[in-house]
Motif scaffolding. Sequence first.
Motif, PDB file in Angstrom:
ATOM      1  N   ILE A 242      31.905  11.630 -22.717  1.00  0.00           N
ATOM      2  CA  ILE A 242      31.621  11.325 -21.318  1.00  0.00           C
ATOM      3  C   ILE A 242      32.876  11.542 -20.478  1.00  0.00           C
ATOM      4  O   ILE A 242      33.926  10.936 -20.741  1.00  0.00           O
ATOM      5  CB  ILE A 242      31.137   9.869 -21.155  1.00  0.00           C
TER       6      ILE A 242
ATOM      7  N   TYR B 273      36.338   6.220 -20.881  1.00  0.00           N
ATOM      8  CA  TYR B 273      36.292   7.029 -22.101  1.00  0.00           C
ATOM      9  C   TYR B 273      37.056   8.332 -21.892  1.00  0.00           C
ATOM     10  O   TYR B 273      37.086   8.890 -20.801  1.00  0.00           O
ATOM     11  CB  TYR B 273      34.844   7.334 -22.490  1.00  0.00           C
TER      12      TYR B 273
ATOM     13  N   VAL C  16      26.541   6.601 -27.310  1.00  0.00           N
ATOM     14  CA  VAL C  16      26.038   6.241 -25.987  1.00  0.00           C
ATOM     15  C   VAL C  16      24.690   5.555 -26.180  1.00  0.00           C
ATOM     16  O   VAL C  16      23.823   6.056 -26.892  1.00  0.00           O
ATOM     17  CB  VAL C  16      25.872   7.492 -25.104  1.00  0.00           C
ATOM     18  N   SER C  17      24.526   4.394 -25.596  1.00  0.00           N
ATOM     19  CA  SER C  17      23.273   3.650 -25.726  1.00  0.00           C
ATOM     20  C   SER C  17      23.090   2.760 -24.507  1.00  0.00           C
ATOM     21  O   SER C  17      23.974   2.674 -23.645  1.00  0.00           O
ATOM     22  CB  SER C  17      23.284   2.789 -26.992  1.00  0.00           C
TER      23      SER C  17
ATOM     24  N   LEU D 102      25.673   0.339 -23.096  1.00  0.00           N
ATOM     25  CA  LEU D 102      26.795   0.776 -22.257  1.00  0.00           C
ATOM     26  C   LEU D 102      26.409   0.899 -20.786  1.00  0.00           C
ATOM     27  O   LEU D 102      27.121   1.517 -19.998  1.00  0.00           O
ATOM     28  CB  LEU D 102      27.324   2.126 -22.757  1.00  0.00           C
ATOM     29  N   GLU D 103      25.281   0.311 -20.419  1.00  0.00           N
ATOM     30  CA  GLU D 103      24.800   0.460 -19.045  1.00  0.00           C
ATOM     31  C   GLU D 103      25.742  -0.152 -18.007  1.00  0.00           C
ATOM     32  O   GLU D 103      25.642   0.172 -16.822  1.00  0.00           O
ATOM     33  CB  GLU D 103      23.403  -0.142 -18.912  1.00  0.00           C
TER      34      GLU D 103
ATOM     35  N   ILE E 114      28.321   3.138 -18.046  1.00  0.00           N
ATOM     36  CA  ILE E 114      27.768   4.485 -17.918  1.00  0.00           C
ATOM     37  C   ILE E 114      26.411   4.381 -17.229  1.00  0.00           C
ATOM     38  O   ILE E 114      25.584   3.559 -17.621  1.00  0.00           O
ATOM     39  CB  ILE E 114      27.607   5.155 -19.300  1.00  0.00           C
TER      40      ILE E 114
ATOM     41  N   ILE F 181      22.598   8.020 -19.714  1.00  0.00           N
ATOM     42  CA  ILE F 181      22.112   7.589 -21.034  1.00  0.00           C
ATOM     43  C   ILE F 181      20.750   8.216 -21.327  1.00  0.00           C
ATOM     44  O   ILE F 181      20.527   8.760 -22.419  1.00  0.00           O
ATOM     45  CB  ILE F 181      22.025   6.056 -21.093  1.00  0.00           C
TER      46      ILE F 181
ATOM     47  N   TYR G  26      19.756  11.131 -24.180  1.00  0.00           N
ATOM     48  CA  TYR G  26      18.771  10.779 -25.206  1.00  0.00           C
ATOM     49  C   TYR G  26      17.598  11.761 -25.235  1.00  0.00           C
ATOM     50  O   TYR G  26      17.048  12.067 -26.298  1.00  0.00           O
ATOM     51  CB  TYR G  26      18.267   9.355 -24.953  1.00  0.00           C
TER      52      TYR G  26
ATOM     53  N   TYR H  39      29.775  12.051 -13.253  1.00  0.00           N
ATOM     54  CA  TYR H  39      29.888  12.152 -14.708  1.00  0.00           C
ATOM     55  C   TYR H  39      29.440  13.505 -15.234  1.00  0.00           C
ATOM     56  O   TYR H  39      28.462  14.095 -14.760  1.00  0.00           O
ATOM     57  CB  TYR H  39      29.028  11.064 -15.375  1.00  0.00           C
TER      58      TYR H  39
ATOM     59  N   ALA I  78      28.673  15.178 -19.152  1.00  0.00           N
ATOM     60  CA  ALA I  78      28.433  14.744 -20.531  1.00  0.00           C
ATOM     61  C   ALA I  78      28.336  15.947 -21.463  1.00  0.00           C
ATOM     62  O   ALA I  78      27.779  16.993 -21.097  1.00  0.00           O
ATOM     63  CB  ALA I  78      27.147  13.922 -20.608  1.00  0.00           C
TER      64      ALA I  78
ATOM     65  N   ASN J 194      21.578  13.822 -30.675  1.00  0.00           N
ATOM     66  CA  ASN J 194      20.739  12.657 -30.424  1.00  0.00           C
ATOM     67  C   ASN J 194      19.707  12.512 -31.549  1.00  0.00           C
ATOM     68  O   ASN J 194      18.632  11.940 -31.355  1.00  0.00           O
ATOM     69  CB  ASN J 194      20.068  12.707 -29.046  1.00  0.00           C
TER      70      ASN J 194
END
Length: 306
Positions: free
Chosen positions: A151, A187, A194-195, A198-199, A202, A207, A211, A234, A236, A241
């Motif tokens: 990220i 980061y 990433v999940s 981490l809201e 991120i 996210i 995914y 951001y 990425a 995934n």
Amino acid sequence: MKSNLKKAAVFAGCSLLMLTACSGATAQISNASDVLFQVGDVSVTRGTEYELIKKSNGSTMAVTLIEQAIMDEEVGRGDDIKKQAEKQYETNTSGSEEFEQSLIDAGYKDKDDYIEKVIIPTIQQEKLLDKYFEDNAKAIKKEYKPSIAKILMCDNKDDANNALQALKDGTDAQTVFDQYASESATYGNEEIVVSTLLEDSIPTYVINTLYSAKETGVIDEVMSDDNDSSGAYYIAILTSNDYDENRAKIQEDLVSKASSDIAKECNVYYMKKHNLEIHDQDIFDALRTSNPEYLINHPELAEEDQ
């Protein structure tokens, strides 16, 4: 399969395998009238002790017994686990002759008692989590939306657009991070899990995008969070995934960030699978206060607690 769960449920007053309570029901013990000690004209029986323990610590003890029963059912205590436990014991003691005596002083009968009550359950817990992340993969993916990615957080849209173009042109990722990453970036140029956990750092959109991405590599989009007043942008880079391919890494990360929540979710999953039932009203009421999510036939109680 039901034998271990029934044994564990003796204290909890379980006679079936669902988690609910019979209104007004109270579990009984067969030797309740046995006198433990007497002070003057007052006798304290096993029944008195049972009620005292149940009301002061009943829900905790019941959950512990149920958890152990689930581990025995799902993981077992096979020779491989016993050998692993023995090896772990030897590693822990480092050949100390005084260690076993310290266990006895702590209340264990001997080395074998300590291995049975402490080391084996610890190994079982680890193996049960491994099994849970395999058995309940679909729900875990849906809730946590895990992926492996890098990220890059930029201070403004121009920097983000330039960083994206540089990456698409094949510029080394570290060079791009060094040039365009915000000084406040959480980061750097490293792969992370990433999940949804981490809201806070991120955007949810990032996210979800990672995914649901069909291909790995640089996500061809500058992303932002409309709710973020800092105006950060951001970029990425998706590594994978594929849940099955990265299950061990995902499990380690999620457990490290939310061990308590994951443990409860694991318990609930296997409680539902084995259809646990608590018949004692006192324990039901205690669980309603401490762990309403374990009352699996009464989901409305857990919702009330939220």
